[in-house]
Design a protein around this motif. Structure first.
Motif, PDB file in Angstrom:
ATOM      1  N   ASN A 186      64.043  50.662  12.402  1.00 27.84           N
ATOM      2  CA  ASN A 186      63.768  52.025  11.939  1.00 27.84           C
ATOM      3  C   ASN A 186      62.840  52.782  12.881  1.00 27.84           C
ATOM      4  OD1 ASN A 186      65.356  51.539   9.712  1.00 27.84           O
ATOM      5  ND2 ASN A 186      63.640  50.933   8.423  1.00 27.84           N
ATOM      6  N   HIS A 187      62.390  52.129  13.957  1.00 25.81           N
ATOM      7  CA  HIS A 187      61.489  52.747  14.924  1.00 25.81           C
ATOM      8  C   HIS A 187      62.181  52.842  16.284  1.00 25.81           C
ATOM      9  CE1 HIS A 187      58.740  51.250  11.818  1.00 25.81           C
ATOM     10  NE2 HIS A 187      57.984  52.275  12.162  1.00 25.81           N
ATOM     11  N   GLN A 188      61.564  53.564  17.186  1.00 24.22           N
ATOM     12  CA  GLN A 188      62.087  53.697  18.547  1.00 24.22           C
ATOM     13  C   GLN A 188      62.135  52.320  19.223  1.00 24.22           C
ATOM     14  OE1 GLN A 188      63.167  56.494  20.196  1.00 24.22           O
ATOM     15  NE2 GLN A 188      62.984  57.523  18.229  1.00 24.22           N
ATOM     16  N   PRO A 189      63.099  52.107  20.131  1.00 23.69           N
ATOM     17  CA  PRO A 189      63.116  50.837  20.872  1.00 23.69           C
ATOM     18  C   PRO A 189      61.847  50.705  21.716  1.00 23.69           C
ATOM     19  CG  PRO A 189      64.813  52.342  21.697  1.00 23.69           C
ATOM     20  CD  PRO A 189      64.175  53.000  20.529  1.00 23.69           C
ATOM     21  N   THR A 190      61.415  49.479  21.899  1.00 22.46           N
ATOM     22  CA  THR A 190      60.185  49.211  22.652  1.00 22.46           C
ATOM     23  C   THR A 190      60.455  48.685  24.058  1.00 22.46           C
ATOM     24  OG1 THR A 190      60.111  47.022  21.649  1.00 22.46           O
ATOM     25  CG2 THR A 190      58.803  48.760  20.588  1.00 22.46           C
ATOM     26  N   ALA A 191      61.680  48.216  24.301  1.00 22.94           N
ATOM     27  CA  ALA A 191      62.001  47.642  25.610  1.00 22.94           C
ATOM     28  C   ALA A 191      63.514  47.641  25.788  1.00 22.94           C
ATOM     29  CB  ALA A 191      61.455  46.225  25.720  1.00 22.94           C
ATOM     30  N   ILE A 192      63.915  47.330  26.996  1.00 19.58           N
ATOM     31  CA  ILE A 192      65.339  47.176  27.296  1.00 19.58           C
ATOM     32  C   ILE A 192      65.531  45.817  27.948  1.00 19.58           C
ATOM     33  CG2 ILE A 192      65.233  48.306  29.559  1.00 19.58           C
ATOM     34  CD1 ILE A 192      68.003  49.539  28.795  1.00 19.58           C
ATOM     35  N   ASP A 193      66.574  45.149  27.538  1.00 18.51           N
ATOM     36  CA  ASP A 193      66.938  43.853  28.098  1.00 18.51           C
ATOM     37  C   ASP A 193      68.375  43.994  28.608  1.00 18.51           C
ATOM     38  OD1 ASP A 193      66.667  41.225  28.853  1.00 18.51           O
ATOM     39  OD2 ASP A 193      66.557  40.420  26.822  1.00 18.51           O
ATOM     40  N   LYS A 249      70.657  46.267  26.506  1.00 16.11           N
ATOM     41  CA  LYS A 249      70.390  45.890  25.118  1.00 16.11           C
ATOM     42  C   LYS A 249      68.983  46.355  24.764  1.00 16.11           C
ATOM     43  CE  LYS A 249      74.204  43.496  24.914  1.00 16.11           C
ATOM     44  NZ  LYS A 249      75.367  44.042  24.287  1.00 16.11           N
ATOM     45  N   PHE A 250      68.880  47.226  23.767  1.00 15.36           N
ATOM     46  CA  PHE A 250      67.566  47.715  23.355  1.00 15.36           C
ATOM     47  C   PHE A 250      66.853  46.685  22.492  1.00 15.36           C
ATOM     48  CE2 PHE A 250      69.828  51.729  24.197  1.00 15.36           C
ATOM     49  CZ  PHE A 250      68.959  52.241  25.145  1.00 15.36           C
ATOM     50  N   VAL A 251      65.537  46.595  22.646  1.00 14.52           N
ATOM     51  CA  VAL A 251      64.691  45.681  21.877  1.00 14.52           C
ATOM     52  C   VAL A 251      63.861  46.530  20.916  1.00 14.52           C
ATOM     53  CG1 VAL A 251      62.845  43.973  22.009  1.00 14.52           C
ATOM     54  CG2 VAL A 251      64.601  44.062  23.817  1.00 14.52           C
ATOM     55  N   TYR A 252      63.866  46.156  19.650  1.00 10.18           N
ATOM     56  CA  TYR A 252      63.141  46.894  18.606  1.00 10.18           C
ATOM     57  C   TYR A 252      62.042  46.011  18.045  1.00 10.18           C
ATOM     58  CZ  TYR A 252      67.060  50.152  18.804  1.00 10.18           C
ATOM     59  OH  TYR A 252      67.998  51.053  19.230  1.00 10.18           O
ATOM     60  N   ALA A 253      60.943  45.881  18.767  1.00  4.19           N
ATOM     61  CA  ALA A 253      59.850  45.012  18.339  1.00  4.19           C
ATOM     62  C   ALA A 253      59.159  45.522  17.080  1.00  4.19           C
ATOM     63  CB  ALA A 253      58.826  44.853  19.462  1.00  4.19           C
ATOM     64  N   ASN A 254      59.258  46.819  16.811  1.00  7.79           N
ATOM     65  CA  ASN A 254      58.631  47.408  15.621  1.00  7.79           C
ATOM     66  C   ASN A 254      59.629  47.619  14.485  1.00  7.79           C
ATOM     67  OD1 ASN A 254      56.146  47.578  16.957  1.00  7.79           O
ATOM     68  ND2 ASN A 254      56.736  49.514  17.897  1.00  7.79           N
ATOM     69  N   GLY A 255      60.819  47.056  14.612  1.00  9.80           N
ATOM     70  CA  GLY A 255      61.843  47.205  13.585  1.00  9.80           C
ATOM     71  C   GLY A 255      62.889  48.227  13.970  1.00  9.80           C
ATOM     72  N   PRO A 257      59.507  46.704  29.245  1.00 13.89           N
ATOM     73  CA  PRO A 257      58.909  47.534  28.184  1.00 13.89           C
ATOM     74  C   PRO A 257      59.001  49.015  28.517  1.00 13.89           C
ATOM     75  CG  PRO A 257      57.206  46.454  29.486  1.00 13.89           C
ATOM     76  CD  PRO A 257      58.525  45.935  29.986  1.00 13.89           C
ATOM     77  N   PHE A 258      59.203  49.843  27.479  1.00 12.89           N
ATOM     78  CA  PHE A 258      59.315  51.284  27.673  1.00 12.89           C
ATOM     79  C   PHE A 258      57.961  51.961  27.871  1.00 12.89           C
ATOM     80  CE2 PHE A 258      63.583  51.423  25.326  1.00 12.89           C
ATOM     81  CZ  PHE A 258      64.283  51.502  26.510  1.00 12.89           C
ATOM     82  N   GLY A 259      56.894  51.399  27.318  1.00 14.41           N
ATOM     83  CA  GLY A 259      55.577  52.032  27.390  1.00 14.41           C
ATOM     84  C   GLY A 259      55.212  52.513  28.782  1.00 14.41           C
TER      85      GLY A 259
END
Length: 138
Positions: A22-29, A14-20, A59-61
């Motif tokens: 419309n932006h790239q996913p920020t993490a995976i759960d 499940k992708f997490v979109y902390a920035n909304g 987090p993807f970072g």
């Protein structure tokens, strides 16, 4: 069976979109209802229950950040790979590819282990880690 594993893999993530959205996913759960099928297929139920409440999104970072590795530093450390033979998160062909792309000093294998050998085969993992600790540094 491989198509089934791939399907479980995709449904569990499940992708997490902390920035909304419309932006790239920020993490995976991971979908908690699929953890046993995906990560803990050989782990005792009581350990799955404990692990599932402890898990957090990844987090993807740190994963996507470009690393600069040198032979003087990264290459100076002995590396080992512990292959898990019943791993649905990293199937055998992917593990083999990882080993081939960056060969470790030695490969160990845990038969009957899922993606989490510290839960599914803790005594075997302990034995391997103890063996690794006794291997002379290259």
């Amino acid at each position: 069976m491989q198509a089934c594993l791939s399907d479980i893999n995709q449904r569990a993530q499940k992708f997490v979109y902390a920035n909304g959205k419309n932006h790239q996913p920020t993490a995976i759960d991971f979908d908690k209802s699929l953890l046993e099928d995906f990560l803990f297929n050989r782990t005792p139920s009581k350990d799955i229950a404990l692990a599932s409440v402890s898990m957090r999104p990844v987090p993807f970072g740190p994963v996507t950040e470009k690393l600069s590795l040198s032979a003087a530093k990264y290459g100076s450390i002995s590396r080992f790979y512990v292959k898990t033979d019943d791993d649905f998160a990293l199937p055998r062909p992917l593990q083999e590819s990882m080993i081939q792309s960056s060969p470790p000093q030695q490969v160990f294998e845990i038969r009957g282990s899922d993606h989490s050998p510290f839960l599914s085969k803790p005594q075997t993992l302990h034995r391997i880690l103890t063996e690794i600790s006794n291997i002379p540094h290259k």
